[in-house]
Write an enzyme that holds these catalytic residues in place. Sequence first.
Site, PDB file in Angstrom:
ATOM      1  N   ASP A 169      17.014  33.891 -13.609  1.00  0.00           N
ATOM      2  CA  ASP A 169      15.906  34.663 -13.037  1.00  0.00           C
ATOM      3  C   ASP A 169      16.458  35.642 -12.009  1.00  0.00           C
ATOM      4  OD1 ASP A 169      16.207  33.214 -10.627  1.00  0.00           O
ATOM      5  OD2 ASP A 169      14.763  31.707 -11.276  1.00  0.00           O
TER       6      ASP A 169
ATOM      7  N   HIS B   6      17.586  27.279  -1.665  1.00  0.00           N
ATOM      8  CA  HIS B   6      16.971  28.157  -2.660  1.00  0.00           C
ATOM      9  C   HIS B   6      17.024  29.633  -2.250  1.00  0.00           C
ATOM     10  CE1 HIS B   6      14.385  29.229  -5.913  1.00  0.00           C
ATOM     11  NE2 HIS B   6      13.443  29.658  -5.113  1.00  0.00           N
TER      12      HIS B   6
ATOM     13  N   ASP C   3      22.152  28.075 -11.896  1.00  0.00           N
ATOM     14  CA  ASP C   3      20.900  28.056 -11.146  1.00  0.00           C
ATOM     15  C   ASP C   3      21.050  27.100  -9.968  1.00  0.00           C
ATOM     16  OD1 ASP C   3      18.339  28.796 -10.540  1.00  0.00           O
ATOM     17  OD2 ASP C   3      17.463  28.166 -12.441  1.00  0.00           O
TER      18      ASP C   3
ATOM     19  N   THR D 133      13.010  26.799 -17.427  1.00  0.00           N
ATOM     20  CA  THR D 133      13.760  28.039 -17.134  1.00  0.00           C
ATOM     21  C   THR D 133      15.032  28.083 -17.981  1.00  0.00           C
ATOM     22  OG1 THR D 133      12.889  28.125 -14.897  1.00  0.00           O
ATOM     23  CG2 THR D 133      14.952  29.317 -15.286  1.00  0.00           C
TER      24      THR D 133
ATOM     25  N   ASP E 136       0.826  -1.227   0.000  1.00  0.00           N
ATOM     26  CA  ASP E 136       0.000   0.000   0.000  1.00  0.00           C
ATOM     27  C   ASP E 136       0.854   1.268   0.000  1.00  0.00           C
ATOM     28  OD1 ASP E 136       1.038   0.011   2.531  1.00  0.00           O
ATOM     29  OD2 ASP E 136      -0.897   0.098   3.569  1.00  0.00           O
ATOM     30  N   GLY E 137       2.179   1.116  -0.057  1.00  0.00           N
ATOM     31  CA  GLY E 137       3.046   2.296  -0.138  1.00  0.00           C
ATOM     32  C   GLY E 137       3.660   2.699   1.199  1.00  0.00           C
TER      33      GLY E 137
ATOM     34  N   ARG F  97       6.750  33.158 -14.195  1.00  0.00           N
ATOM     35  CA  ARG F  97       6.187  31.801 -14.204  1.00  0.00           C
ATOM     36  C   ARG F  97       4.715  31.907 -13.817  1.00  0.00           C
ATOM     37  NH1 ARG F  97       8.344  26.635 -13.504  1.00  0.00           N
ATOM     38  NH2 ARG F  97      10.338  27.400 -12.749  1.00  0.00           N
TER      39      ARG F  97
ATOM     40  N   LYS G 219      12.368  36.492 -15.538  1.00  0.00           N
ATOM     41  CA  LYS G 219      11.454  35.435 -16.002  1.00  0.00           C
ATOM     42  C   LYS G 219      10.123  35.553 -15.270  1.00  0.00           C
ATOM     43  CE  LYS G 219      11.788  31.300 -13.232  1.00  0.00           C
ATOM     44  NZ  LYS G 219      12.566  30.167 -12.777  1.00  0.00           N
TER      45      LYS G 219
ATOM     46  N   ARG H 299      11.105  25.562  -2.108  1.00  0.00           N
ATOM     47  CA  ARG H 299      10.546  26.694  -2.860  1.00  0.00           C
ATOM     48  C   ARG H 299       9.231  27.175  -2.255  1.00  0.00           C
ATOM     49  NH1 ARG H 299      11.059  24.044  -8.647  1.00  0.00           N
ATOM     50  NH2 ARG H 299      10.763  22.246  -7.321  1.00  0.00           N
TER      51      ARG H 299
HETATM   52  C1  R5P Z   1      13.516  29.168  -9.323  1.00  0.00           C
HETATM   53  O1  R5P Z   1      13.428  30.163  -8.634  1.00  0.00           O
HETATM   54  C2  R5P Z   1      14.679  28.237  -9.301  1.00  0.00           C
HETATM   55  O2  R5P Z   1      15.884  28.901  -9.023  1.00  0.00           O
HETATM   56  C3  R5P Z   1      14.796  27.490 -10.622  1.00  0.00           C
HETATM   57  O3  R5P Z   1      15.076  28.422 -11.643  1.00  0.00           O
HETATM   58  C4  R5P Z   1      13.527  26.785 -10.967  1.00  0.00           C
HETATM   59  O4  R5P Z   1      13.042  26.075  -9.893  1.00  0.00           O
HETATM   60  C5  R5P Z   1      13.733  25.878 -12.160  1.00  0.00           C
HETATM   61  O5  R5P Z   1      12.500  25.286 -12.469  1.00  0.00           O
HETATM   62  P1  R5P Z   1      12.182  24.736 -13.910  1.00  0.00           P
HETATM   63  O6  R5P Z   1      13.312  23.880 -14.335  1.00  0.00           O
HETATM   64  O7  R5P Z   1      10.887  23.971 -13.711  1.00  0.00           O
HETATM   65  O8  R5P Z   1      11.950  25.892 -14.819  1.00  0.00           O
END
Ligand code: R5P
Length: 300
Positions: A168, A127, A218, A226, A34-35, A194, A192, A93
Site C-alpha cells: 500500500d 505503523h 509490510d 492486503t 468474569d475476565g 480499504r 490499495k 493504526r
Molecule cells: C496498513 O496500513 C498496514 O500496513 C497493513 O497493510 C494492514 O494493516 C494489513 O491488514 P490486513 O492484513 O487486514 O489486510
Amino acid sequence: MKIFSGSSNQPLAEKVANDLGVPLSQVEIHMFPDGERRVRVLEKVVGEDCVVVQSTSIPVDHNYMELYFIVDALKRSGARSITTVIPYLGYQRQDHIFREGEAVSLSVVIKTLENIGAIKVIAVDLHSIKIPEFFSVPIIHVSALELFAQKIRSMFEPLEDIVLVSPDMGGIRRIKILSELLDNTPYIAVEKNRDLATGEVEAHVMYGEVKKIAVIVDDMISSGNTIAVASDLLVKKGVEQIVVFATHPVFSEHAPEVLQNSKARKIYVTDTIFVPKEKRFKKLEILSVSNIIAESLSVS
Ligand code: R5P
C-alpha cells in the site's frame, strides 16, 4: 535490571532475558471468571530498574490492562524505573481521526501508560513515523528491517531478479529503507483501498515495473487480505515467485487460511506477537527480534 513478562508473549520475554544473561523475574497473573485480571509481583524490586515485556496484541484490551497493572504493581513495590517493551503496540493504526466523530484511541492508551508510571518505551516497527510524537516519555523505536535484509540476501543474492513491493502507499518509507539496506534494490508500490466499514481490501494500481521475484514488505498482517490481493495483482503482472516479510503477525480472523491459500510462496514474520500453534501454517516462518530488543535495553 529485572525483566518481567505479561502473559501475551512470554517466549519473547524469555529470549530477551536470556540474551541479556538474566533470569526472567516472576509475576503472578490471575484471571477471575468474569475476565478481570489481578497481578502480583513476586520479587523485591525496591531501587531496581525494571522492564516489562508485553505485546498489546489480541486480546488487545486485556493485554493493555495487564501491562498497566504490572507497571502499577512495580511502581507501588518501589521500582526505581520502569521501562515497557511493547513489541507490538495495539491501537497504532488509530493514530488520527479518519472520520468525523472518532476517538484517537492510540493517544488514550499511551497517556494511560505514562500516567501509571512507565518512564521509557521500546517499540518495534511502528505503523507511522509520527507515532513516537505521541509519547512524552523517551521512546526507542527499533526495526526488523535489517533482519529482513539479511534473510533476503541469504535467499536471493545477487538480488538481480527481485523487486521490493509495498502493498500500500503508506508503506513507501519502509520499502525505501529496505531498498537502501539492499544496495538500492528497485521497489514498486500497490495502491490499495480499504472499505472502513467492511474492512474489504482492493488492490487497484501498481506503480513500477515487476521482476521475476517479488518481495512484499509490510509492518503487519492482520486479516491477510492486503497480502492476498497484492499477490494476485503481482501474479497478473507476470511475477513468478512471491515472498512476504511482515514484522507483526496480528493474524486476526481467518488470516492463516487466507495466507496459506494466497499466491505467496513463503510468509516471514517476527515474534513481536506470539503465534499460537493453531494459527501456524505451512508457509509461515518466524524470525526473532529478541536480539534487537536486548541490544536496545543494554545500551539505554
Ligand atoms: C496498513 O496500513 C498496514 O500496513 C497493513 O497493510 C494492514 O494493516 C494489513 O491488514 P490486513 O492484513 O487486514 O489486510
